[in-house]
Design a protein around this motif. Structure first.
Motif, short mmCIF file in Angstrom:
data_model
loop_
_atom_site.label_atom_id
_atom_site.label_comp_id
_atom_site.label_asym_id
_atom_site.label_seq_id
_atom_site.Cartn_x
_atom_site.Cartn_y
_atom_site.Cartn_z
N GLY A 41 2.80 9.30 -14.21
CA GLY A 41 4.24 8.77 -14.48
C GLY A 41 3.88 7.12 -14.41
N PRO A 42 4.97 6.32 -14.45
CA PRO A 42 4.78 5.20 -14.40
C PRO A 42 4.28 4.61 -13.00
CG PRO A 42 6.83 5.37 -15.32
CD PRO A 42 6.17 6.76 -14.87
N ASN A 43 3.47 3.92 -12.79
CA ASN A 43 2.71 3.20 -11.70
C ASN A 43 2.04 4.42 -10.84
OD1 ASN A 43 5.43 1.21 -11.48
ND2 ASN A 43 3.29 0.30 -11.33
N PHE A 44 1.41 5.29 -11.76
CA PHE A 44 0.70 6.23 -11.28
C PHE A 44 -0.90 5.62 -10.93
CE2 PHE A 44 -2.95 9.38 -12.13
CZ PHE A 44 -2.48 10.50 -11.08
N PRO A 45 -1.53 6.05 -9.75
CA PRO A 45 -2.91 5.45 -9.68
C PRO A 45 -4.06 5.80 -10.64
CG PRO A 45 -2.57 7.08 -8.09
CD PRO A 45 -1.41 7.04 -8.78
N TRP A 49 -3.40 -7.38 -11.09
CA TRP A 49 -2.74 -6.76 -12.25
C TRP A 49 -1.63 -7.65 -12.63
CZ3 TRP A 49 -3.07 -2.38 -8.73
CH2 TRP A 49 -4.19 -1.58 -8.84
N TYR A 50 -1.40 -8.01 -13.99
CA TYR A 50 -0.34 -8.34 -14.74
C TYR A 50 -0.05 -7.90 -16.12
CZ TYR A 50 -3.75 -12.41 -15.94
OH TYR A 50 -4.64 -12.89 -16.32
N LYS A 51 0.88 -8.00 -16.78
CA LYS A 51 1.31 -7.26 -17.99
C LYS A 51 1.08 -8.26 -18.99
CE LYS A 51 4.58 -4.24 -20.29
NZ LYS A 51 3.18 -3.24 -20.66
N ASN A 52 0.56 -7.85 -20.03
CA ASN A 52 0.38 -8.59 -21.54
C ASN A 52 0.06 -10.03 -21.29
OD1 ASN A 52 1.21 -5.91 -22.79
ND2 ASN A 52 3.38 -6.40 -22.34
N GLY A 53 -0.77 -10.50 -20.35
CA GLY A 53 -1.14 -11.56 -20.35
C GLY A 53 -0.33 -12.35 -19.56
N LYS A 54 0.94 -12.25 -19.09
CA LYS A 54 1.87 -12.77 -18.46
C LYS A 54 1.82 -12.49 -16.85
CE LYS A 54 5.15 -12.53 -22.34
NZ LYS A 54 6.43 -12.17 -22.68
N TRP A 83 -0.78 2.11 -9.61
CA TRP A 83 0.01 2.18 -8.44
C TRP A 83 -0.20 1.10 -7.59
CZ3 TRP A 83 3.24 4.68 -5.56
CH2 TRP A 83 3.32 4.84 -4.03
N PRO A 84 0.66 0.59 -6.86
CA PRO A 84 0.69 -0.77 -5.84
C PRO A 84 0.06 -0.48 -4.69
CG PRO A 84 3.11 0.33 -5.59
CD PRO A 84 2.28 0.95 -6.90
N GLY A 85 -1.28 0.10 -4.70
CA GLY A 85 -2.13 0.32 -3.58
C GLY A 85 -3.34 1.10 -3.80
N SER A 86 -3.88 1.54 -2.93
CA SER A 86 -5.05 2.29 -3.19
C SER A 86 -4.63 3.98 -3.54
CB SER A 86 -5.99 2.45 -2.04
OG SER A 86 -5.59 2.83 -0.92
N ALA A 87 -5.60 4.50 -4.13
CA ALA A 87 -5.48 5.89 -4.48
C ALA A 87 -5.35 6.65 -3.20
CB ALA A 87 -6.53 6.47 -5.17
N LEU A 88 -5.76 6.12 -2.05
CA LEU A 88 -5.76 7.01 -0.59
C LEU A 88 -4.57 6.76 -0.16
CD1 LEU A 88 -9.48 6.01 0.83
CD2 LEU A 88 -8.60 8.12 -0.32
N SER A 89 -3.73 5.71 -0.56
CA SER A 89 -2.40 5.53 0.04
C SER A 89 -1.56 6.33 -0.91
CB SER A 89 -2.03 3.95 -0.03
OG SER A 89 -1.56 3.62 -1.41
N TYR A 90 -1.79 6.54 -2.04
CA TYR A 90 -0.96 7.27 -2.74
C TYR A 90 -1.10 8.72 -2.52
CZ TYR A 90 1.12 9.24 -7.07
OH TYR A 90 1.91 9.84 -8.09
N LEU A 91 -2.04 9.41 -1.95
CA LEU A 91 -2.33 10.61 -1.48
C LEU A 91 -1.67 10.83 -0.35
CD1 LEU A 91 -6.09 11.36 -2.14
CD2 LEU A 91 -4.34 11.99 -3.59
#
Length: 574
Positions: A443-447, A502-507, A516-524
């Motif tokens: 989903g949105p903000n998945f790593p 990261w930033y969106k569409n050049g802005k 995801w706002p973090g590492s994949a390990l933090s997500y797990l």
């Protein structure tokens, strides 16, 4: 939304103290006093039905995890898949050069590797065959309904179930289904689309999309244009170079072209292959094979440190990758100005482009960065007036990444597609406010670009199944993230993104809902410990503790170790 009669939400206030002069309150109190507990042991599970949409990598994993999580047969599972076969991305994408761009040993399920990969960076066909084999091994055929496309999903609060509409693509008939849990596992590389170019369908030559390839078309001595500069275009262009007469590459966005991910595990790059003796050793020596897999995964997870703005790894990567791109472009200043990014490495997903920059520097390739004004019968007209007359247009323009569901998903009030029209505001990528018993993979903000990928898909399924277990054991009709929890996650996410590349569409002030706002390990770690306090819950009975039952534990009712809590140092059995 107020609870229906006979239900209670955990956010409802407790009953006030009785005032004997208040007849209404006294009547309410007397009604509550008539409550009679249920006559079953503690946490007696009720049967439920889980509906999964999609039989790609997440759907295949769901079947294996389902059998392990619900072994007693009191939970039903069904998967609906629109395609004629399973595996999703690797069934649909078969363009020239289509392959995994991370080492294949980091692209398997966490619970078992594949010692038989032919090479470090395997192609689409081999990936399909591997995951198709896993589907067969896990018994996916028992649960999946192929060529069944979900067209609508609506939550019914009274019954506490999702009402699903499905079209049988084999005969065109419509059917319905219902279940307590809905898992949207359609993925983010599922819904391809033509680019929004006026007149595109009036083009009289060959029109192709990377996700809908026609292998019968012969490119020999043709003039073609490839629209796009993402991963599919980067893989396609070198494959066509030796066949075409001339190739135009429309590169509206710059991309960091980097060495292979995990290059230390492939000394000869894309031409590396594993020997039969090496594969045989891995198959026999499980400890050695696991150690190798861990080294590959560790290498990929270390990339996360590069995502911090101004970090030493980010600075070093920018310098090294820029130098490498300039060399591969033969120091052609015109191409360097068009292709080498001026933003941080990782802002757009960096891509290992084997032979890509060399192809763009070839004598029969022209790189254009102008906007496309319109398509014509013979090709494309660019905004600056140039007309490109071509035999074929290849749209390597990717997928719908808006994160809006591919079918209506109507929760308590609003279709999620409408709610997420401008900004997909998820809860930890996995769920949505106002949408009960609904869970999302990728989903949105998945790593998606934060390190290990497939273990995070598995974590999504485990999370949804944990919710299913809580629902069926604790007398819960529905649970959905609190709007305040969604707001807090969005605020946290937006804040941390200020420190990341990261930033969106050049802005640089644009909101990010890709990674995801973090590492994949933090997500797990976060997925492994659900915060149920972040959910609004509606119970089946007015008393939230009704699932306590008649005072008996299940062990008393069913038989078992009635002293399971005792241990003894040195004892072999506990």
């Amino acid at each position: 939304m107020a609870a229906l009669v006979g239900e209670r939400s955990i956010i409802h206030q407790d009953i006030p103290a009785v005032n004997l002069l208040d007849k209404a309150t006294t009547s309410h109190y007397e009604t509550v006093k008539t409550y009679k507990h249920s006559s079953h042991p503690l946490k007696t599970a009720r049967p439920i039905r889980i509906i999964v949409v999609g039989a790609g990598l997440s759907g295949i994993a769901a079947v294996k995890l389902f059998k392990e999580t619900f072994p007693n047969g009191d939970v039903e599972l069904v998967l609906y898949e629109k395609n004629t076969d399973v595996t999703g991305t690797w069934l649909e994408n078969r363009y020239p050069g289509c392959a995994c761009d991370v080492p294949a040993h980091a692209y398997t399920y966490s619970w078992e590797g594949n010692p038989s990969w032919s090479r470090p960076y395997v192609g689409a066909v081999e990936l399909y065959e591997y995951f198709k084999g896993r589907a067969t091994a896990y018994g996916v055929d028992e649960f999946v309904r192929l060529e069944h496309k979900v067209t609508n999903a609506k939550w019914d609060q009274r019954s506490g179930k999702w009402k699903i509409q499905i079209t049988n693509l084999q005969d065109g008939t419509d059917i319905t289904d219902e279940g307590e849990i809905l898992i949207n596992a359609t993925g983010f590389l599922n819904s391809w689309k033509w680019p929004d170019i006026p007149g595109l369908q009036e083009f009289e030559g060959k029109l192709l999309h990377s996700a809908d390839w026609d292998h019968r078309y012969d490119f020999k001595d043709k003039t073609v244009v490839v629209i796009g500069s993402g991963s599919s275009a980067i893989q396609i262009v070198p494959q066509l170079l030796s066949s075409v007469k001339h190739l135009y590459s429309i590169n509206r966005s710059k991309t960091w072209i980097i060495p292979e991910f995990g290059a230390e595990f492939a000394p000869e790059g894309r031409t590396s292959f594993f020997s039969e003796s090496q594969k045989d050793q891995w198959a026999k020596d499980k400890d050695s094979f696991l150690e190798y897999r861990k080294r590959v995964e560790t290498s990929l997870n270390k990339y996360w440190e590069m995502m911090y703005k101004g970090s030493s790894l980010q600075t070093m990567a920018s310098e090294n990758f820029r130098k490498a791109m300039e060399e591969r472009l033969q120091h052609n200043q015109e191409l360097i100005s068009k292709l080498v990014p001026d933003f941080e490495v990782g802002c757009r997903r960096p891509t290992p482009g084997h032979g890509y920059l060399e192809a763009l520097a070839a004598h029969n390739v022209t790189v254009k960065t102008d906007a496309i004004e319109t398509a014509t019968a013979n090709g494309l007209r660019l905004a600056e007036g140039t007309v490109l007359e071509v035999d074929a247009i290849i749209c390597a323009t990717g997928f719908d990444t808006s994160f809006r569901p591919p079918f209506p998903v109507t929760g308590l009030e609003q279709d999620l597609r409408e709610a997420w029209k401008d900004e997909p505001r998820s809860y930890l990528s996995i769920a949505a406010a106002g949408t009960p018993n609904y869970f999302i993979t990728t989903g949105p903000n998945f790593p998606v670009g934060n390190g290990c990928l497939i273990p995070c898909l598995e974590a999504n399924i485990k999370y949804a199944f944990a919710a299913a277990n809580k629902i069926r054991h604790e007398g819960i009709k529905s649970l959905a993230p609190k709007p305040s929890a969604v707001d807090d996650f969005q605020e946290y996410k937006d804040s941390l993104m200020n420190d990341l590349v990261w930033y969106k569409n050049g802005k640089k002030d644009g909101k990010v809902w890709g990674p995801w706002p973090g590492s994949a390990l933090s997500y797990l770690a976060i997925m492994s410990a659900p915060r149920w306090e972040d959910y609004d819950m509606i119970y089946l009975k007015a008393n939230r503790f009704d699932y306590f039952g008649d005072g008996r534990d299940g062990l008393l009712a069913e038989g078992g170790d009635l002293a399971y809590y005792l241990t003894e140092p040195g004892a072999l059995k506990h």
